[in-house]
Design a protein around this motif. Sequence first.
Motif, mmCIF file in Angstrom:
data_model
loop_
_atom_site.group_PDB
_atom_site.id
_atom_site.type_symbol
_atom_site.label_atom_id
_atom_site.label_comp_id
_atom_site.label_asym_id
_atom_site.label_seq_id
_atom_site.Cartn_x
_atom_site.Cartn_y
_atom_site.Cartn_z
ATOM 1 N N SER A 109 2.713 51.995 -3.480
ATOM 2 C CA SER A 109 2.571 51.901 -2.025
ATOM 3 C C SER A 109 1.241 51.262 -1.619
ATOM 4 O O SER A 109 1.071 50.868 -0.471
ATOM 5 C CB SER A 109 2.702 53.287 -1.396
ATOM 6 N N THR A 110 0.317 51.142 -2.556
ATOM 7 C CA THR A 110 -0.981 50.539 -2.258
ATOM 8 C C THR A 110 -0.962 49.033 -2.461
ATOM 9 O O THR A 110 -1.318 48.271 -1.568
ATOM 10 C CB THR A 110 -2.084 51.151 -3.143
ATOM 11 N N CYS A 111 -0.522 48.587 -3.659
ATOM 12 C CA CYS A 111 -0.664 47.162 -3.992
ATOM 13 C C CYS A 111 0.654 46.414 -4.150
ATOM 14 O O CYS A 111 0.660 45.192 -4.166
ATOM 15 C CB CYS A 111 -1.485 47.004 -5.266
ATOM 16 N N GLY A 112 1.769 47.116 -4.331
ATOM 17 C CA GLY A 112 3.050 46.447 -4.508
ATOM 18 C C GLY A 112 3.446 46.236 -5.953
ATOM 19 O O GLY A 112 4.500 45.674 -6.241
ATOM 20 N N ASN A 113 2.618 46.675 -6.899
ATOM 21 C CA ASN A 113 2.953 46.620 -8.316
ATOM 22 C C ASN A 113 4.152 47.536 -8.567
ATOM 23 O O ASN A 113 4.497 48.364 -7.718
ATOM 24 C CB ASN A 113 1.739 47.091 -9.135
#
Length: 198
Positions: A57-61
């Motif tokens: 939810s932070t970077c999309g990884n």
Amino acid sequence: MASREIDTLTQALARLPGLGPRSARRAVLHLLKRRETALEPLLRALEAVAERLTPCSTCGNVDTSDPCAVCADPRRDARALCVVEEVADLWALDRARLFPGRFHVLGGRLSALDGVGPEDLSIDALIRRVADGGVDEVVLAMNATLEGQTTAHYLAERLEGHPVRVTQLAHGLPVGGELDYLDEGTLAQALRARRPVA
């Protein structure tokens, strides 16, 4: 002459990048010959990933935890943020272990021909991350394509009002590349990015 299940497995593997029908058949034969040492561990690994896979939810990884291992790593420099097009780009840069900061995955690149606009990418989430503060540099690591460069220019414009340094990966001659084999775009970029000899 294989069973329907084996044929289905072969067709599924043939859809993977880098594998065609012949390579998929060889892979299936290898898995069948080595059922206990290759097939069963592969099945267990696929099931575990399928059950736990989630986007960060932070970077999309994508990882099996949220936040992902990259975002959760306290050794990462939160002041440096590298923006990439796809998860594969993040993995490639992280595997090289040359960038000590954090990442942001856009989920693609701007492309008028494909109907991909800013609203289709996680650009607003990137701007929010920068606006929240704590980021000193944003590295635009877009692919050296027309769409990648268009995306980089768009992002640079969107980040203009924020107190961050916006940089971009260098483009040009590859190490070991011979001029005769390079395309005109690569040569043009290398000439534009020339620098004094030290």
